[in-house]
Write a protein that holds these residues in place. Structure first.
Motif, PDB file in Angstrom:
ATOM      1  N   PRO A  56     -26.059 -32.610  60.841  1.00  0.00           N
ATOM      2  CA  PRO A  56     -24.966 -33.330  61.500  1.00  0.00           C
ATOM      3  C   PRO A  56     -25.247 -33.681  62.965  1.00  0.00           C
ATOM      4  O   PRO A  56     -24.655 -34.624  63.486  1.00  0.00           O
ATOM      5  CB  PRO A  56     -23.780 -32.368  61.387  1.00  0.00           C
ATOM      6  CG  PRO A  56     -24.062 -31.584  60.160  1.00  0.00           C
ATOM      7  CD  PRO A  56     -25.556 -31.382  60.201  1.00  0.00           C
ATOM      8  N   VAL A  57     -26.148 -32.957  63.594  1.00  0.00           N
ATOM      9  CA  VAL A  57     -26.525 -33.306  64.968  1.00  0.00           C
ATOM     10  C   VAL A  57     -27.324 -34.600  64.941  1.00  0.00           C
ATOM     11  O   VAL A  57     -27.090 -35.512  65.741  1.00  0.00           O
ATOM     12  CB  VAL A  57     -27.322 -32.165  65.639  1.00  0.00           C
ATOM     13  CG1 VAL A  57     -27.789 -32.576  67.025  1.00  0.00           C
ATOM     14  CG2 VAL A  57     -26.489 -30.882  65.703  1.00  0.00           C
ATOM     15  N   LEU A  58     -28.230 -34.703  63.987  1.00  0.00           N
ATOM     16  CA  LEU A  58     -29.067 -35.894  63.860  1.00  0.00           C
ATOM     17  C   LEU A  58     -28.253 -37.122  63.461  1.00  0.00           C
ATOM     18  O   LEU A  58     -28.386 -38.189  64.061  1.00  0.00           O
ATOM     19  CB  LEU A  58     -30.177 -35.645  62.832  1.00  0.00           C
ATOM     20  CG  LEU A  58     -31.109 -36.815  62.547  1.00  0.00           C
ATOM     21  CD1 LEU A  58     -31.889 -37.189  63.803  1.00  0.00           C
ATOM     22  CD2 LEU A  58     -32.066 -36.467  61.422  1.00  0.00           C
ATOM     23  N   ASP A  59     -27.365 -36.965  62.477  1.00  0.00           N
ATOM     24  CA  ASP A  59     -26.633 -38.147  61.992  1.00  0.00           C
ATOM     25  C   ASP A  59     -25.347 -38.443  62.767  1.00  0.00           C
ATOM     26  O   ASP A  59     -24.668 -39.416  62.490  1.00  0.00           O
ATOM     27  CB  ASP A  59     -26.368 -38.046  60.488  1.00  0.00           C
ATOM     28  CG  ASP A  59     -25.364 -36.963  60.095  1.00  0.00           C
ATOM     29  OD1 ASP A  59     -24.542 -36.533  60.918  1.00  0.00           O
ATOM     30  OD2 ASP A  59     -25.406 -36.538  58.913  1.00  0.00           O
ATOM     31  N   GLY A  60     -25.008 -37.589  63.729  1.00  0.00           N
ATOM     32  CA  GLY A  60     -23.846 -37.840  64.585  1.00  0.00           C
ATOM     33  C   GLY A  60     -22.529 -37.317  64.055  1.00  0.00           C
ATOM     34  O   GLY A  60     -21.507 -37.359  64.749  1.00  0.00           O
ATOM     35  N   SER A  61     -22.497 -36.797  62.831  1.00  0.00           N
ATOM     36  CA  SER A  61     -21.231 -36.317  62.275  1.00  0.00           C
ATOM     37  C   SER A  61     -20.726 -35.056  62.973  1.00  0.00           C
ATOM     38  O   SER A  61     -19.572 -34.672  62.780  1.00  0.00           O
ATOM     39  CB  SER A  61     -21.342 -36.105  60.756  1.00  0.00           C
ATOM     40  OG  SER A  61     -22.319 -35.141  60.445  1.00  0.00           O
ATOM     41  N   ILE A  62     -21.552 -34.433  63.810  1.00  0.00           N
ATOM     42  CA  ILE A  62     -21.121 -33.289  64.617  1.00  0.00           C
ATOM     43  C   ILE A  62     -19.996 -33.693  65.569  1.00  0.00           C
ATOM     44  O   ILE A  62     -19.213 -32.856  66.011  1.00  0.00           O
ATOM     45  CB  ILE A  62     -22.313 -32.673  65.397  1.00  0.00           C
ATOM     46  CG1 ILE A  62     -21.937 -31.341  66.040  1.00  0.00           C
ATOM     47  CG2 ILE A  62     -22.826 -33.616  66.473  1.00  0.00           C
ATOM     48  CD1 ILE A  62     -21.828 -30.208  65.087  1.00  0.00           C
TER      49      ILE A  62
END
Length: 196
Positions: A135-141
């Motif tokens: 989620p850090v990589l795909d922005g969902s964080i």
């Protein structure tokens, strides 16, 4: 005179509180006569189980003069970040699965192999530059956590230091790394395999 004494006591009380919060950020505590593991846990607002785990203690018995490593405390901002990670990583999983994902992050915080804060664990990069959590990589964080994920983060914090000592979780159907499947499996909850 009473006002000055009262003001002095208030300042000392505030300094003591700030010192304990600052000390709770991954510090060492020297056990004083009369202290118990429970009283030390209350002093730092860290579960006794987390203190036991960080110090490899098998019982609640502590000895005056000994030193204890106090795990890092978790700020409100980090609680919110943990809830967002749980929401992003365990969306569609059971409540127990969400708590387990939060527990993995806290286990890493308490492990000497990983950074000492929730923020640093979640945003950690490997030597090859990859993030530990997708989620850090795909922005969902950055997405808002639902109420169940917020409760799961709170429960993971309440039971910090207990459980299976899992440091990893993965979905075997979607995992791209084969390395994680070589780790000792601790439990399977829903679509996630947890390991240490």
């Amino acid at each position: 005179m009473k006002k000055k004494l009262l003001a002095s006591l208030l300042v000392v009380g505030l300094l003591t509180s700030f010192t304990q919060v600052a000390d709770a950020a991954g510090s060492t505590h020297t056990i004083q006569k009369g202290e118990t593991l429970s009283s030390i846990s209350d002093q730092y607002a860290i579960p006794a189980a987390a203190i036991k785990r960080s110090n490899n203690l098998s019982s609640d018995y502590v000895i005056a003069g000994d030193k204890l490593d106090i795990p890092a405390s978790v700020s409100q901002d980090e609680k919110a970040l943990l809830a967002r990670l749980i929401h992003a990583e365990a969306k569609g999983e059971s409540y127990a699965g969400k708590v387990a994902v939060g527990t993995v992050v806290l286990n890493r915080v308490d492990s000497s192999e990983y950074p000492d804060s929730v923020n640093d664990v979640i945003y950690e990069r490997s030597a090859s530059g990859h993030y530990a959590f997708s989620p850090v990589l795909d922005g969902s964080i950055s997405n808002k956590a639902d109420s169940e994920s917020v409760r799961a983060a709170e429960e993971a914090l309440q039971f910090r230091g207990q459980g299976q000592n899992s440091l990893y979780f993965y979905n075997p159907d979607t995992a791209t790394s084969t390395w994680v499947s070589t780790r000792e499996q601790t439990i399977v909850i829903g679509n996630h395999v947890f390991a240490k």
